[in-house]
Design an enzyme around this catalytic site. Structure first.
Site, short mmCIF file in Angstrom:
data_model
loop_
_atom_site.label_atom_id
_atom_site.label_comp_id
_atom_site.label_asym_id
_atom_site.label_seq_id
_atom_site.Cartn_x
_atom_site.Cartn_y
_atom_site.Cartn_z
N GLY A 11 39.89 69.63 -8.28
CA GLY A 11 38.78 68.91 -8.32
C GLY A 11 38.94 67.58 -7.59
N THR A 78 35.61 61.62 -18.40
CA THR A 78 34.63 60.99 -19.30
C THR A 78 33.95 61.71 -20.35
OG1 THR A 78 32.81 61.66 -17.54
CG2 THR A 78 33.86 59.45 -17.34
N HIS A 133 26.93 55.82 -8.38
CA HIS A 133 27.86 56.78 -8.28
C HIS A 133 27.49 57.88 -6.83
CE1 HIS A 133 29.74 55.24 -11.80
NE2 HIS A 133 30.97 55.90 -11.35
N LYS A 137 28.29 63.68 -9.29
CA LYS A 137 28.76 63.24 -10.80
C LYS A 137 27.79 64.01 -11.71
CE LYS A 137 29.87 59.17 -13.53
NZ LYS A 137 31.05 59.95 -14.11
N1 LIG Z 1 39.14 57.25 -15.24
C1 LIG Z 1 38.83 57.29 -13.99
O1 LIG Z 1 39.39 56.42 -13.46
C2 LIG Z 1 37.85 58.28 -13.27
C3 LIG Z 1 37.28 59.20 -13.88
N2 LIG Z 1 36.68 60.26 -13.39
C4 LIG Z 1 36.25 61.50 -14.09
O2 LIG Z 1 36.94 62.41 -14.08
C5 LIG Z 1 36.16 63.62 -14.26
C6 LIG Z 1 36.62 64.59 -13.14
O3 LIG Z 1 35.71 63.95 -11.80
P1 LIG Z 1 35.70 64.82 -10.40
O4 LIG Z 1 37.19 64.94 -10.12
O5 LIG Z 1 35.06 63.96 -9.66
O6 LIG Z 1 35.29 66.12 -10.82
P2 LIG Z 1 35.19 67.50 -10.37
O7 LIG Z 1 34.23 68.28 -10.73
O8 LIG Z 1 35.47 67.51 -8.64
O9 LIG Z 1 36.75 68.16 -10.83
C7 LIG Z 1 36.92 68.58 -11.98
C8 LIG Z 1 37.80 69.76 -11.85
O10 LIG Z 1 37.98 70.36 -13.23
C9 LIG Z 1 37.83 71.91 -13.35
N3 LIG Z 1 37.56 72.34 -14.62
C10 LIG Z 1 36.52 72.73 -15.01
N4 LIG Z 1 36.59 73.11 -16.29
C11 LIG Z 1 38.12 73.04 -16.57
C12 LIG Z 1 38.61 73.32 -17.56
N5 LIG Z 1 38.25 73.92 -18.95
N6 LIG Z 1 40.18 73.21 -17.66
C13 LIG Z 1 40.57 72.47 -16.41
N7 LIG Z 1 39.96 72.42 -15.20
C14 LIG Z 1 38.61 72.45 -15.46
C15 LIG Z 1 36.70 72.04 -12.10
O11 LIG Z 1 36.89 73.42 -11.88
P3 LIG Z 1 35.24 73.94 -11.52
O12 LIG Z 1 34.79 73.02 -10.38
O13 LIG Z 1 35.43 75.24 -10.93
O14 LIG Z 1 34.50 73.96 -12.72
C16 LIG Z 1 37.10 70.91 -11.19
O15 LIG Z 1 38.04 71.60 -10.25
C17 LIG Z 1 34.89 63.16 -14.60
O16 LIG Z 1 34.67 63.01 -15.88
C18 LIG Z 1 34.83 61.79 -13.94
O17 LIG Z 1 33.81 61.07 -14.38
C19 LIG Z 1 36.43 60.28 -12.18
C20 LIG Z 1 37.02 59.28 -11.24
C21 LIG Z 1 37.69 58.25 -11.81
O1 LIG Z 2 32.66 60.57 -11.66
C1 LIG Z 2 33.16 59.76 -11.12
O2 LIG Z 2 33.36 59.60 -9.89
C2 LIG Z 2 33.67 58.46 -11.83
N1 LIG Z 2 33.51 58.48 -12.96
C3 LIG Z 2 34.18 57.62 -14.04
C4 LIG Z 2 33.03 57.33 -14.92
O3 LIG Z 2 32.07 57.90 -15.25
O4 LIG Z 2 33.09 56.06 -15.35
C5 LIG Z 2 35.12 56.44 -13.33
C6 LIG Z 2 34.35 56.20 -11.95
O5 LIG Z 2 33.24 55.36 -12.18
C7 LIG Z 2 34.16 57.40 -11.16
#
Ligand SMILES: NC(=O)C1=CN([C@@H]2O[C@H](COP(=O)(O)OP(=O)(O)OC[C@H]3O[C@@H](n4cnc5c(N)ncnc54)[C@H](OP(=O)(O)O)[C@@H]3O)[C@@H](O)[C@H]2O)C=CC1
Ligand SMILES: O=C(O)C1=N[C@H](C(=O)O)C[C@H](O)C1
Length: 246
Positions: A11, A78, A133, A137
């Site tokens: 991801g 999240t 965002h 998302k």
């Molecule tokens: N805490 C923080 O600072 C931040 C949090 N986030 C959060 O992180 C999460 C991921 O964001 P982002 O990377 O942009 O999302 P993406 O959709 O780019 O990545 C998610 C990945 O997880 C995979 N996935 C889906 N289901 C599963 C599973 N059961 N087991 C393992 N992997 C799985 C997806 O595969 P597939 O696409 O094939 O479904 C994809 O490769 C979100 O909830 C986002 O809000 C994001 C940025 C910062």
């Molecule tokens: O999906 C994102 O990109 C992000 N997700 C997190 C959230 O929902 O707060 C953290 C950040 O805002 C990026």
């Protein structure tokens, strides 16, 4: 060496975490797992800390599987409610010493914005949150905005403040979602990454606290800090602020 496995590795965030771990001192990349792959391959024999950035619908079951395996978990995904966290807390009772650390946001700018906003909250009659965002998302409002709303509401309640004034008579949805009495608005726009504004108002004045994550590299120092701290705080804990000298 801290052996780190990454879940959701293909991801947007997972790819950054894989690169950050590869480049980090005293860390080595262990396993990478994505959708459809076997998370039970992650065990204490190959992993010290698992970093989980998947999707809100999968995160709870992933964390439960990792706790069952016996590895520390750092979670950025999240969608975490108190009910979900209670399930993990119950699981952790069977694994004393293990830590699950959840951070709604790993960017220092955003963590500080929320900290400053919680301090400001008791001085203003009105408060609203706008999060902005990228349009890929899947959840709205952001986990960060929900966490900020809870923090503002708690600060207002502790100060004995009344409800925020709002005389809206008709609302087709334009006033956003109300979280603990705080209106939260979500914008999705191509070109944006992750941004949050906390707006405060009194008669004749306004304070705006804004944090901008222009690039996902902004989250990586926080993720690596949480990996390094894993195991220092047994049980479930939430929020990067705990590891900062605030
Ligand atoms: N805490 C923080 O600072 C931040 C949090 N986030 C959060 O992180 C999460 C991921 O964001 P982002 O990377 O942009 O999302 P993406 O959709 O780019 O990545 C998610 C990945 O997880 C995979 N996935 C889906 N289901 C599963 C599973 N059961 N087991 C393992 N992997 C799985 C997806 O595969 P597939 O696409 O094939 O479904 C994809 O490769 C979100 O909830 C986002 O809000 C994001 C940025 C910062
Ligand atoms: O999906 C994102 O990109 C992000 N997700 C997190 C959230 O929902 O707060 C953290 C950040 O805002 C990026």
């Amino acid at each position: 060496m801290i052996r780190v496995s990454v879940i959701g590795a293909k991801g947007r965030m997972g790819q950054h975490v894989v690169a950050a771990v590869r480049n980090a001192k005293y860390m080595e990349l262990a396993l990478t797992i994505d959708a459809g792959e076997d998370i039970t391959a992650i065990t204490p024999e190959n992993t010290d800390v698992a970093v989980e950035f998947s999707v809100p619908s999968a995160s709870l079951e992933n964390v439960r599987a990792l706790v069952k395996s016996g590895v520390h978990v750092v979670v950025g995904t999240t969608g975490w409610t108190e009910e979900k966290m209670d399930i993990v807390r119950a699981d952790l009772k069977e694994h004393p010493g293990l830590s699950v650390f959840i951070a709604p946001n790993f960017a220092i700018s955003t963590v500080l914005a929320e900290y400053f906003a919680a301090q400001a909250a008791k001085y203003f009659e009105s408060a609203e949150i706008v999060e902005l965002h990228h349009p890929d998302k899947v959840d709205a409002p952001s986990g960060t905005a929900l966490h900020t709303a809870h923090a503002l509401a708690a600060a207002r309640q502790a100060a004995g403040m009344p409800n925020i004034p709002d005389n809206t008579q008709t609302d087709g949805g334009s006033r956003g979602q109300v979280v603990d009495g705080i209106h939260v608005h979500a914008v999705r726009l191509r070109g944006l990454n992750a941004h949050e504004e906390i707006l405060f108002g009194n008669a004749g004045e306004q304070l705006v606290i804004r944090a901008d994550s222009f690039d996902r590299t902004s989250f990586m120092p926080g993720v690596l800090l949480a990996v390094r701290k894993a195991g220092t705080r047994a049980g479930l804990s939430v929020g990067l602020d705990q590891y900062l000298d605030l």
